[in-house]
Write an enzyme that holds these catalytic residues in place. Structure first.
Site, mmCIF file in Angstrom:
data_model
loop_
_atom_site.group_PDB
_atom_site.id
_atom_site.type_symbol
_atom_site.label_atom_id
_atom_site.label_comp_id
_atom_site.label_asym_id
_atom_site.label_seq_id
_atom_site.Cartn_x
_atom_site.Cartn_y
_atom_site.Cartn_z
ATOM 1 N N ARG A 189 0.862 -1.171 0.000
ATOM 2 C CA ARG A 189 0.000 0.000 0.000
ATOM 3 C C ARG A 189 0.901 1.224 0.000
ATOM 4 O O ARG A 189 2.018 1.190 0.513
ATOM 5 C CB ARG A 189 -0.910 0.011 1.227
ATOM 6 C CG ARG A 189 -1.846 -1.197 1.325
ATOM 7 C CD ARG A 189 -2.659 -1.155 2.611
ATOM 8 N NE ARG A 189 -3.554 -2.300 2.710
ATOM 9 C CZ ARG A 189 -3.256 -3.435 3.321
ATOM 10 N NH1 ARG A 189 -2.057 -3.586 3.887
ATOM 11 N NH2 ARG A 189 -4.122 -4.432 3.385
ATOM 12 N N LYS A 244 -2.102 -2.342 7.710
ATOM 13 C CA LYS A 244 -3.294 -1.878 8.431
ATOM 14 C C LYS A 244 -3.424 -2.592 9.769
ATOM 15 O O LYS A 244 -3.100 -3.770 9.882
ATOM 16 C CB LYS A 244 -4.550 -2.151 7.597
ATOM 17 C CG LYS A 244 -4.756 -1.192 6.434
ATOM 18 C CD LYS A 244 -6.077 -1.500 5.755
ATOM 19 C CE LYS A 244 -6.375 -0.508 4.646
ATOM 20 N NZ LYS A 244 -7.662 -0.792 3.986
ATOM 21 N N HIS A 303 -2.347 2.566 -5.732
ATOM 22 C CA HIS A 303 -3.038 1.348 -5.327
ATOM 23 C C HIS A 303 -3.280 0.429 -6.529
ATOM 24 O O HIS A 303 -3.362 -0.790 -6.374
ATOM 25 C CB HIS A 303 -4.359 1.684 -4.642
ATOM 26 C CG HIS A 303 -4.756 0.687 -3.591
ATOM 27 N ND1 HIS A 303 -4.088 0.537 -2.400
ATOM 28 C CD2 HIS A 303 -5.753 -0.239 -3.562
ATOM 29 C CE1 HIS A 303 -4.644 -0.416 -1.685
ATOM 30 N NE2 HIS A 303 -5.658 -0.907 -2.367
ATOM 31 N N ARG A 342 -0.528 -1.967 -6.884
ATOM 32 C CA ARG A 342 -0.747 -3.112 -5.975
ATOM 33 C C ARG A 342 -1.692 -4.127 -6.628
ATOM 34 O O ARG A 342 -1.446 -5.335 -6.607
ATOM 35 C CB ARG A 342 -1.313 -2.586 -4.657
ATOM 36 C CG ARG A 342 -1.778 -3.640 -3.650
ATOM 37 C CD ARG A 342 -2.210 -2.904 -2.382
ATOM 38 N NE ARG A 342 -3.013 -3.729 -1.495
ATOM 39 C CZ ARG A 342 -2.529 -4.543 -0.568
ATOM 40 N NH1 ARG A 342 -1.215 -4.668 -0.436
ATOM 41 N NH2 ARG A 342 -3.329 -5.235 0.221
ATOM 42 N N HIS A 351 -3.946 -9.373 3.391
ATOM 43 C CA HIS A 351 -5.394 -9.396 3.619
ATOM 44 C C HIS A 351 -5.710 -10.267 4.839
ATOM 45 O O HIS A 351 -5.059 -11.284 5.065
ATOM 46 C CB HIS A 351 -6.131 -9.957 2.403
ATOM 47 C CG HIS A 351 -6.151 -9.017 1.244
ATOM 48 N ND1 HIS A 351 -6.409 -9.424 -0.052
ATOM 49 C CD2 HIS A 351 -5.959 -7.671 1.170
ATOM 50 C CE1 HIS A 351 -6.372 -8.385 -0.857
ATOM 51 N NE2 HIS A 351 -6.095 -7.316 -0.148
ATOM 52 N N TYR A 365 -9.798 -10.440 -6.928
ATOM 53 C CA TYR A 365 -8.868 -10.463 -8.058
ATOM 54 C C TYR A 365 -9.217 -11.601 -9.020
ATOM 55 O O TYR A 365 -9.120 -11.450 -10.238
ATOM 56 C CB TYR A 365 -7.429 -10.596 -7.556
ATOM 57 C CG TYR A 365 -7.017 -9.423 -6.699
ATOM 58 C CD1 TYR A 365 -6.686 -8.211 -7.283
ATOM 59 C CD2 TYR A 365 -6.994 -9.516 -5.314
ATOM 60 C CE1 TYR A 365 -6.335 -7.111 -6.514
ATOM 61 C CE2 TYR A 365 -6.641 -8.431 -4.536
ATOM 62 C CZ TYR A 365 -6.313 -7.231 -5.131
ATOM 63 O OH TYR A 365 -5.979 -6.146 -4.365
#
Length: 337
Positions: free
Chosen positions: A161, A186, A262, A265, A288, A297
């Site tokens: 990110r 995150k 992004h 990514r 994730h 995806y």
């Protein structure tokens, strides 16, 4: 309760609960702060209640829903922003219901407000050829061009990110074999991502040129501006936009001008998927929490869908669907399906 009960609990929410109990990141605190800044502005401008007079008695499910409508209609916020603001408000009232049970009914009525469903945007990404074209644009004869190549190479190779790239220090890189970058993701989640040999070589030369390979510079930012400070998200976006424009000026195969950091990514994730890498590994690579997030995806890749359909589609074994022309009675036709 005193007139300042709301101010007291809001202050404790930010100074004690978020950092001490939830251990949220600074970015989350800033996002929540922006939400309550907007909320105080709404009560002052739309309900004539100044911040120093605001009490829990001014709150209700209706007042919060009106605030959310105000965000969309007056401030022109999108649905995702509206839902983020609602999540911050819910977090605060979850805290209040434990600290002050007398407000339990009020808190529960606000917590029960549902988020709005929003259409999932189409994933935008670069093909392998487009990514190659982009990485060819930085001028390696120029000092800043060499930095930009290192930045874009790492952004793609690690699928980081943009904030994770901005937060990197020299210490987060290990360029001895096997090369790895340590990313702070995150929710304060840390993950180690392997780097390819070409990317590691570009980074090694960049660090040697900037003398970042010295022991006394381990805690300095890996990528910095002319003032020696960390590159910002907007700084990275500016660099990316510059090379997209340059690529479009020299190549007839133009790159989308809407590509963001992004999207780089996304591009790495799609290329991993196209190479046959298992979704579980891609999930860990991207950081994730759930495999469901990574599955977007697979859903966004038309070639994967086409390949899956071609494997399973066999005309000889497919069941014969009834033709409505064979039965003019519509009800009978529907029952026969």
């Amino acid at each position: 309760m005193k007139n300042c009960d709301f101010a007291y609990y809001l202050s404790n929410f930010f100074t004690t609960y978020l950092p001490g109990h939830l251990n949220v990141s600074e970015n989350t605190v800033y996002s929540y702060r922006d939400t309550f800044t907007r909320l105080l502005t709404y009560f002052k401008d739309e309900r004539s209640v100044p911040p120093d007079k605001l009490k829990f008695s001014h709150f209700s499910r209706d007042s919060v829903e009106d605030f959310l409508k105000w965000l969309e209609n007056t401030s022109h916020c999108g649905i995702s922003t509206r839902n983020q603001r609602l999540a911050a408000i819910k977090s605060f009232f979850r805290y209040v219901q434990v600290e002050q049970p007398e407000y339990l009914m009020l808190c529960q009525s606000i917590i029960s407000i549902r988020s709005k469903k929003s259409p999932k945007p189409t994933i935008q990404y670069l093909t392998g050829e487009e990514m190659k074209l982009l990485l060819e644009q930085p001028d390696t004869a120029d000092r800043n061009g060499r930095r930009d190549l290192a930045l874009l190479s790492l952004l793609y190779d690690s699928a980081a990110r943009v904030q994770e790239i901005c937060d990197l220090t020299v210490r987060n890189l290990r360029l001895t074999s096997p090369p790895v970058v340590r990313l702070n993701g995150k929710g304060r989640k840390i993950r180690e991502v392997p780097l390819s040999a070409p990317c590691a070589d570009i980074l090694r030369k960049y660090m040697q040129e900037r003398k970042l390979d010295r022991q006394d510079r381990m805690d300095e930012p890996l990528f910095f501006n002319s003032q020696g400070r960390n590159l910002t998200r907007s700084g990275v976006s500016f660099i990316l936009a510059k090379y997209i424009s340059k690529a479009n000026a020299v190549s007839p195969h133009s790159l989308p001008s809407t590509i963001t950091p992004h999207c780089i990514r996304y591009s790495k994730a799609m290329h991993l998927l196209e190479s046959g890498v298992n979704l579980i590994y891609i999930r860990d690579f991207l950081g994730h929490e759930s495999i469901e997030t990574t599955q977007i995806y697979a859903k966004a890749n038309p070639e994967k869908k086409r390949a899956a359909i071609s494997k399973t589609c066999d005309d000889s074994s497919a069941p014969k669907m009834p033709d409505w022309n064979d039965n003019p009675d519509l009800m009978s036709f529907l029952k026969g399906l």
